[in-house]
Design a protein around this motif. Structure first.
Motif, PDB file in Angstrom:
ATOM      1  N   ASP A  95     -12.691 -53.014   0.085  1.00 36.84           N
ATOM      2  CA  ASP A  95     -12.547 -52.533   1.451  1.00 36.84           C
ATOM      3  C   ASP A  95     -11.501 -53.352   2.186  1.00 36.84           C
ATOM      4  OD1 ASP A  95     -15.516 -52.083   0.555  1.00 36.84           O
ATOM      5  OD2 ASP A  95     -15.100 -50.596   2.106  1.00 36.84           O
ATOM      6  N   VAL A  96     -10.741 -52.664   3.043  1.00 34.37           N
ATOM      7  CA  VAL A  96      -9.700 -53.343   3.808  1.00 34.37           C
ATOM      8  C   VAL A  96     -10.325 -54.196   4.904  1.00 34.37           C
ATOM      9  CG1 VAL A  96      -7.687 -53.031   5.272  1.00 34.37           C
ATOM     10  CG2 VAL A  96      -8.049 -51.500   3.315  1.00 34.37           C
ATOM     11  N   ALA A  97     -11.192 -53.577   5.724  1.00 30.72           N
ATOM     12  CA  ALA A  97     -11.841 -54.297   6.815  1.00 30.72           C
ATOM     13  C   ALA A  97     -13.192 -54.818   6.329  1.00 30.72           C
ATOM     14  CB  ALA A  97     -12.017 -53.377   8.019  1.00 30.72           C
ATOM     15  N   LEU A  98     -13.187 -55.783   5.440  1.00 33.31           N
ATOM     16  CA  LEU A  98     -14.414 -56.311   4.855  1.00 33.31           C
ATOM     17  C   LEU A  98     -14.987 -57.403   5.750  1.00 33.31           C
ATOM     18  CD1 LEU A  98     -16.196 -56.195   2.252  1.00 33.31           C
ATOM     19  CD2 LEU A  98     -14.925 -58.198   1.498  1.00 33.31           C
ATOM     20  N   PRO A  99     -16.275 -57.318   6.072  1.00 36.48           N
ATOM     21  CA  PRO A  99     -16.891 -58.381   6.873  1.00 36.48           C
ATOM     22  C   PRO A  99     -16.773 -59.737   6.187  1.00 36.48           C
ATOM     23  CG  PRO A  99     -18.322 -56.457   6.746  1.00 36.48           C
ATOM     24  CD  PRO A  99     -17.202 -56.224   5.779  1.00 36.48           C
ATOM     25  N   THR A 100     -16.463 -60.755   6.965  1.00 37.07           N
ATOM     26  CA  THR A 100     -16.320 -62.107   6.412  1.00 37.07           C
ATOM     27  C   THR A 100     -17.611 -62.576   5.754  1.00 37.07           C
ATOM     28  OG1 THR A 100     -14.729 -62.613   8.160  1.00 37.07           O
ATOM     29  CG2 THR A 100     -15.682 -64.471   6.981  1.00 37.07           C
ATOM     30  N   GLU A 101     -18.747 -62.149   6.296  1.00 35.80           N
ATOM     31  CA  GLU A 101     -20.034 -62.579   5.760  1.00 35.80           C
ATOM     32  C   GLU A 101     -20.213 -62.144   4.312  1.00 35.80           C
ATOM     33  OE1 GLU A 101     -24.796 -62.336   6.915  1.00 35.80           O
ATOM     34  OE2 GLU A 101     -23.309 -61.184   8.030  1.00 35.80           O
ATOM     35  N   ILE A 102     -19.737 -60.967   3.964  1.00 33.94           N
ATOM     36  CA  ILE A 102     -19.877 -60.468   2.594  1.00 33.94           C
ATOM     37  C   ILE A 102     -19.041 -61.300   1.636  1.00 33.94           C
ATOM     38  CG2 ILE A 102     -19.316 -58.523   1.077  1.00 33.94           C
ATOM     39  CD1 ILE A 102     -20.255 -56.666   3.271  1.00 33.94           C
ATOM     40  N   GLU A 103     -17.817 -61.575   2.001  1.00 36.65           N
ATOM     41  CA  GLU A 103     -16.963 -62.418   1.153  1.00 36.65           C
ATOM     42  C   GLU A 103     -17.589 -63.801   0.977  1.00 36.65           C
ATOM     43  OE1 GLU A 103     -13.133 -62.356   3.043  1.00 36.65           O
ATOM     44  OE2 GLU A 103     -12.403 -60.851   1.641  1.00 36.65           O
ATOM     45  N   SER A 104     -18.168 -64.326   2.041  1.00 36.88           N
ATOM     46  CA  SER A 104     -18.798 -65.635   1.969  1.00 36.88           C
ATOM     47  C   SER A 104     -19.988 -65.620   1.009  1.00 36.88           C
ATOM     48  CB  SER A 104     -19.261 -66.076   3.363  1.00 36.88           C
ATOM     49  OG  SER A 104     -19.940 -67.307   3.307  1.00 36.88           O
ATOM     50  N   LEU A 105     -20.796 -64.575   1.061  1.00 36.78           N
ATOM     51  CA  LEU A 105     -21.931 -64.450   0.153  1.00 36.78           C
ATOM     52  C   LEU A 105     -21.471 -64.390  -1.298  1.00 36.78           C
ATOM     53  CD1 LEU A 105     -24.067 -61.832   2.130  1.00 36.78           C
ATOM     54  CD2 LEU A 105     -24.694 -64.217   1.709  1.00 36.78           C
ATOM     55  N   GLU A 106     -20.416 -63.655  -1.548  1.00 42.95           N
ATOM     56  CA  GLU A 106     -19.897 -63.523  -2.906  1.00 42.95           C
ATOM     57  C   GLU A 106     -19.387 -64.855  -3.449  1.00 42.95           C
ATOM     58  OE1 GLU A 106     -18.394 -58.864  -2.361  1.00 42.95           O
ATOM     59  OE2 GLU A 106     -16.977 -60.534  -2.178  1.00 42.95           O
ATOM     60  N   LEU A 107     -18.629 -65.564  -2.627  1.00 43.77           N
ATOM     61  CA  LEU A 107     -18.080 -66.853  -3.057  1.00 43.77           C
ATOM     62  C   LEU A 107     -19.190 -67.879  -3.290  1.00 43.77           C
ATOM     63  CD1 LEU A 107     -14.958 -67.109  -0.693  1.00 43.77           C
ATOM     64  CD2 LEU A 107     -14.954 -66.703  -3.161  1.00 43.77           C
ATOM     65  N   GLN A 108     -20.185 -67.896  -2.391  1.00 47.32           N
ATOM     66  CA  GLN A 108     -21.290 -68.836  -2.543  1.00 47.32           C
ATOM     67  C   GLN A 108     -22.069 -68.569  -3.838  1.00 47.32           C
ATOM     68  OE1 GLN A 108     -23.864 -69.274   0.963  1.00 47.32           O
ATOM     69  NE2 GLN A 108     -22.179 -68.492   2.198  1.00 47.32           N
ATOM     70  N   CYS A 109     -22.310 -67.300  -4.115  1.00 45.21           N
ATOM     71  CA  CYS A 109     -23.081 -66.939  -5.308  1.00 45.21           C
ATOM     72  C   CYS A 109     -22.324 -67.323  -6.577  1.00 45.21           C
ATOM     73  CB  CYS A 109     -23.387 -65.440  -5.295  1.00 45.21           C
ATOM     74  SG  CYS A 109     -24.585 -64.926  -6.539  1.00 45.21           S
ATOM     75  N   LEU A 110     -21.043 -67.009  -6.640  1.00 44.33           N
ATOM     76  CA  LEU A 110     -20.245 -67.360  -7.815  1.00 44.33           C
ATOM     77  C   LEU A 110     -20.174 -68.871  -7.992  1.00 44.33           C
ATOM     78  CD1 LEU A 110     -18.427 -66.639 -10.162  1.00 44.33           C
ATOM     79  CD2 LEU A 110     -16.508 -66.434  -8.562  1.00 44.33           C
ATOM     80  N   SER A 111     -20.010 -69.600  -6.897  1.00 42.29           N
ATOM     81  CA  SER A 111     -19.946 -71.052  -6.958  1.00 42.29           C
ATOM     82  C   SER A 111     -21.246 -71.635  -7.498  1.00 42.29           C
ATOM     83  CB  SER A 111     -19.647 -71.626  -5.569  1.00 42.29           C
ATOM     84  OG  SER A 111     -19.667 -73.030  -5.577  1.00 42.29           O
ATOM     85  N   GLU A 112     -22.384 -71.077  -7.062  1.00 40.67           N
ATOM     86  CA  GLU A 112     -23.678 -71.577  -7.515  1.00 40.67           C
ATOM     87  C   GLU A 112     -23.898 -71.268  -9.006  1.00 40.67           C
ATOM     88  OE1 GLU A 112     -27.395 -73.474  -7.267  1.00 40.67           O
ATOM     89  OE2 GLU A 112     -25.550 -73.535  -6.084  1.00 40.67           O
ATOM     90  N   ILE A 113     -23.460 -70.102  -9.453  1.00 39.23           N
ATOM     91  CA  ILE A 113     -23.591 -69.746 -10.875  1.00 39.23           C
ATOM     92  C   ILE A 113     -22.787 -70.719 -11.732  1.00 39.23           C
ATOM     93  CG2 ILE A 113     -23.015 -68.007 -12.605  1.00 39.23           C
ATOM     94  CD1 ILE A 113     -25.453 -67.303 -10.927  1.00 39.23           C
ATOM     95  N   ASN A 114     -21.569 -71.006 -11.330  1.00 35.12           N
ATOM     96  CA  ASN A 114     -20.743 -71.931 -12.114  1.00 35.12           C
ATOM     97  C   ASN A 114     -21.260 -73.365 -12.027  1.00 35.12           C
ATOM     98  OD1 ASN A 114     -18.901 -70.248 -13.409  1.00 35.12           O
ATOM     99  ND2 ASN A 114     -17.522 -70.189 -11.641  1.00 35.12           N
ATOM    100  N   ARG A 115     -21.876 -73.718 -10.920  1.00 36.49           N
ATOM    101  CA  ARG A 115     -22.481 -75.055 -10.823  1.00 36.49           C
ATOM    102  C   ARG A 115     -23.599 -75.197 -11.850  1.00 36.49           C
ATOM    103  NH1 ARG A 115     -26.723 -77.637  -9.127  1.00 36.49           N
ATOM    104  NH2 ARG A 115     -27.784 -75.714  -8.523  1.00 36.49           N
TER     105      ARG A 115
END
Length: 233
Positions: A95-115
């Protein structure tokens, strides 16, 4: 409605008339007793309302082996009617106008998986940009259409979505989750995945080297996560 004598009402409320007790004191104690029961009723109703809004969570895992056969025990029935093959067959896009909160959730989840993978002496998963719109679009579809499964209402699975997106893979797995009412949905999701044998196996598998996490938030505040794991050719 029957009106009782003040003395009887006072007795029923647990207040006994004593010699020298003024009428004003009796009324004051009556008000205190009535206020106690009123506050108790309010507290009960408030607790009942909170009970109806308790946090909920759900997870499912699905894995496809190198020959493309599903071996996830939580995989949904694939014999559903395969109809309405509409525009969802086209390649999804972010999505072009993607809420910042969604991107933040995605990054946090990926970071935790790799941790977690590093903690188990496994190489971190490489982020795959092509997988992101596939995962995010599927989380959005579950959130908006009100279903929760590895197969969509037309009976199509993860391998179909990747094939439509033109992504080639040798091994494939998917974890999905839905969380509502939690302060930290990422922590709850990952914790739930790690407590499940199927999800944990996907997260800590050496068969996969690339991934992406797609999230979406429904109108009722539920957060949906879709994580896709692959090994490319």
């Amino acid at each position: 409605m029957q009106f009782r004598q003040p003395s009887k009402l006072v007795a029923e409320c647990g207040i006994r008339s004593l010699p020298g007790l003024s009428n004003l004191t009796v009324v004051f104690k009556m008000r205190r007793v009535c206020s106690f029961w009123l506050l108790s009723l309010v507290a009960f109703l408030f607790a009942t309302d909170l009970g109806a809004a308790r946090p909920v969570c759900a997870q499912q895992a699905d894995t496809v082996d190198l020959r493309g056969r599903s071996r996830g025990k939580n995989d949904s029935n694939s014999s559903r009617s395969r109809v309405n093959a509409d525009e969802r067959d086209s390649k999804p896009s972010a999505d072009v106008a993607l809420p910042t909160e969604i991107e933040s959730l995605e990054l946090q989840c990926l970071s935790e998986i790799n941790r977690l993978r590093r903690a188990y002496r496994l190489a971190p998963l490489e982020f795959n940009q092509e997988l992101l719109p596939v995962a995010r679009s599927y989380s959005r579809r579950m959130a908006e259409e009100g279903f929760f499964s590895h197969t969509d209402p037309e009976g199509r699975g993860t391998n179909h979505r990747l094939n439509v997106a033109g992504i080639r893979w040798r091994a494939l797995a998917e974890n999905i989750a839905s969380e509502r009412g939690w302060v930290n949905p990422v922590a709850v999701t990952v914790h739930g995945w790690m407590d499940s044998a199927g999800h944990r196996s996907n997260i800590l598998s050496a068969d996969f080297d690339q991934t992406a996490v797609g999230a979406w938030i429904s109108e009722n505040g539920a957060v949906y996560f879709t994580q896709i794991f692959i090994r490319r050719y």
